[in-house]
Design a protein around this motif. Structure first.
Motif, PDB file in Angstrom:
ATOM      1  N   PHE A 120     -10.589   2.039   8.821  1.00 35.85           N
ATOM      2  CA  PHE A 120      -9.474   1.347   8.176  1.00 35.85           C
ATOM      3  C   PHE A 120      -9.225   1.822   6.750  1.00 35.85           C
ATOM      4  CE2 PHE A 120     -13.064  -1.272   6.786  1.00 35.85           C
ATOM      5  CZ  PHE A 120     -12.738  -1.556   5.467  1.00 35.85           C
ATOM      6  N   PHE A 121     -10.274   2.250   6.043  1.00 31.29           N
ATOM      7  CA  PHE A 121     -10.089   2.625   4.641  1.00 31.29           C
ATOM      8  C   PHE A 121      -9.367   3.969   4.479  1.00 31.29           C
ATOM      9  CE2 PHE A 121     -14.416   3.834   5.925  1.00 31.29           C
ATOM     10  CZ  PHE A 121     -14.420   5.193   5.653  1.00 31.29           C
ATOM     11  N   LEU A 122      -9.094   4.636   5.604  1.00 31.63           N
ATOM     12  CA  LEU A 122      -8.307   5.867   5.553  1.00 31.63           C
ATOM     13  C   LEU A 122      -6.829   5.611   5.837  1.00 31.63           C
ATOM     14  CD1 LEU A 122     -10.701   8.289   7.491  1.00 31.63           C
ATOM     15  CD2 LEU A 122     -10.431   8.057   5.012  1.00 31.63           C
ATOM     16  N   ASP A 123      -6.514   4.397   6.214  1.00 34.76           N
ATOM     17  CA  ASP A 123      -5.143   4.036   6.588  1.00 34.76           C
ATOM     18  C   ASP A 123      -4.453   3.368   5.401  1.00 34.76           C
ATOM     19  OD1 ASP A 123      -2.792   3.279   7.749  1.00 34.76           O
ATOM     20  OD2 ASP A 123      -3.706   2.159   9.399  1.00 34.76           O
ATOM     21  N   GLU A 124      -3.435   4.027   4.891  1.00 38.66           N
ATOM     22  CA  GLU A 124      -2.701   3.489   3.739  1.00 38.66           C
ATOM     23  C   GLU A 124      -2.141   2.105   4.030  1.00 38.66           C
ATOM     24  OE1 GLU A 124       1.393   4.471   1.217  1.00 38.66           O
ATOM     25  OE2 GLU A 124       0.551   5.964   2.598  1.00 38.66           O
ATOM     26  N   ALA A 125      -1.701   1.883   5.255  1.00 34.71           N
ATOM     27  CA  ALA A 125      -1.113   0.589   5.610  1.00 34.71           C
ATOM     28  C   ALA A 125      -2.132  -0.541   5.523  1.00 34.71           C
ATOM     29  CB  ALA A 125      -0.530   0.658   7.018  1.00 34.71           C
ATOM     30  N   GLN A 126      -3.402  -0.228   5.753  1.00 36.34           N
ATOM     31  CA  GLN A 126      -4.429  -1.272   5.739  1.00 36.34           C
ATOM     32  C   GLN A 126      -5.037  -1.489   4.358  1.00 36.34           C
ATOM     33  OE1 GLN A 126      -7.119  -1.869   9.081  1.00 36.34           O
ATOM     34  NE2 GLN A 126      -6.307  -0.030  10.055  1.00 36.34           N
ATOM     35  N   VAL A 127      -5.123  -0.435   3.567  1.00 36.22           N
ATOM     36  CA  VAL A 127      -5.718  -0.596   2.230  1.00 36.22           C
ATOM     37  C   VAL A 127      -4.668  -0.870   1.167  1.00 36.22           C
ATOM     38  CG1 VAL A 127      -7.705   0.831   2.785  1.00 36.22           C
ATOM     39  CG2 VAL A 127      -5.686   1.896   1.791  1.00 36.22           C
ATOM     40  N   GLY A 128      -3.395  -0.674   1.513  1.00 31.00           N
ATOM     41  CA  GLY A 128      -2.328  -1.079   0.605  1.00 31.00           C
ATOM     42  C   GLY A 128      -1.653   0.022  -0.179  1.00 31.00           C
ATOM     43  N   SER A 129      -2.300   1.162  -0.347  1.00 33.00           N
ATOM     44  CA  SER A 129      -1.689   2.241  -1.127  1.00 33.00           C
ATOM     45  C   SER A 129      -2.446   3.539  -0.905  1.00 33.00           C
ATOM     46  CB  SER A 129      -1.693   1.898  -2.624  1.00 33.00           C
ATOM     47  OG  SER A 129      -3.025   1.836  -3.111  1.00 33.00           O
ATOM     48  N   VAL A 130      -1.795   4.630  -1.293  1.00 35.26           N
ATOM     49  CA  VAL A 130      -2.455   5.936  -1.233  1.00 35.26           C
ATOM     50  C   VAL A 130      -3.647   5.955  -2.180  1.00 35.26           C
ATOM     51  CG1 VAL A 130      -2.179   8.401  -1.667  1.00 35.26           C
ATOM     52  CG2 VAL A 130      -0.331   7.118  -0.573  1.00 35.26           C
TER      53      VAL A 130
END
Length: 233
Positions: A166-176
């Motif tokens: 999940f921490f590689l997914d911008e949508a899940q962590v909120g930003s690039v």
């Protein structure tokens, strides 16, 4: 001999875990073979199988491992250990991200049991001190594989809309920026963990060398004569 057998046993256990995990995820409707083999855990597990099989061959047929194998084994041990750490964090944090992560027996083997056994096998080498010490350059050698995997994962994830963590997914962590920070933290852990392994190996290797260099005490003939019945008379 025993060390080679132990390494082969870990290989067998890792293969069982991989097969079991593959069979487990086959039951999911969203299963995709490419996704399964894109997990860092799975790729590092395959590396562990290959590396430990080679190491077992050397342990069974040669007096010591070559220096390059010590570097490779240290890197692979770091990979499987860090995979277990990340998996444990994901399981702990999954509820806050709105999903549940089940931990079947195959995941337990892959993420916890095999890494622990790999560390034990690696530690035995360090304690015995028979093989060459692991050089500090290993800290640099540990990075190419994770870097390559990260680039592949980000490119593929942007294309198919799926990320293994999940921490590689911008949508899940909120930003690039969140993805960049997470990646930087993980890579820093790679470096710190590898440096710790190298430092421990070299410290244990020096202790083993000093033990071998320490002269053995020979019996004192004078003490033997003093304690003999003839002299006591």
């Amino acid at each position: 001999m025993l060390l080679g057998v132990f390494r082969l046993a870990i290989v067998a256990l890792e293969v069982i875990a991989l097969i079991g995990n593959f069979r487990y995820v086959l039951g999911f409707r969203t299963f995709a073979t490419a996704n399964f083999f894109s997990y860092f855990t799975i790729q590092s597990a395959f590396l562990a199988v290959i590396t430990l099989a080679i190491a077992a061959g050397f342990a069974l047929t040669a007096p010591r491992d070559p220096a390059w194998l010590g570097i490779l084994r240290t890197c692979v041990t770091v990979y499987v250990v860090l995979s277990g750490i990340v998996f444990a964090i994901i399981v702990a944090e999954s509820s806050s991200h709105g999903y549940r992560v089940d931990v079947p027996w195959s995941d337990t083997l892959l993420h916890f049991v095999v890494p622990a056994l790999a560390v034990i096998a690696w530690s035995v080498d360090s304690v015995l001190g028979v093989n060459p010490p692991v050089p500090w350059s290993t800290v640099g050698w540990v990075l190419p594989f994770p870097f390559g995997w990260l680039i592949y994962t980000l490119i593929r994830g942007a294309d198919v809309g799926w990320y293994p963590y999940f921490f590689l997914d911008e949508a899940q962590v909120g930003s690039v920026l969140g993805v960049v920070v997470a990646c930087a933290i993980v890579l820093a852990i790679f470096l710190a963990l590898t440096a710790s392994f190298v430092a421990i190996n070299r410290w244990l290797w020096r202790r083993a060398r000093d033990r071998r260099a320490r002269p053995k005490r020979s019996p004192d003939p004078t003490a033997a004569r003093v304690g003999s019945p003839a002299l006591r008379r």
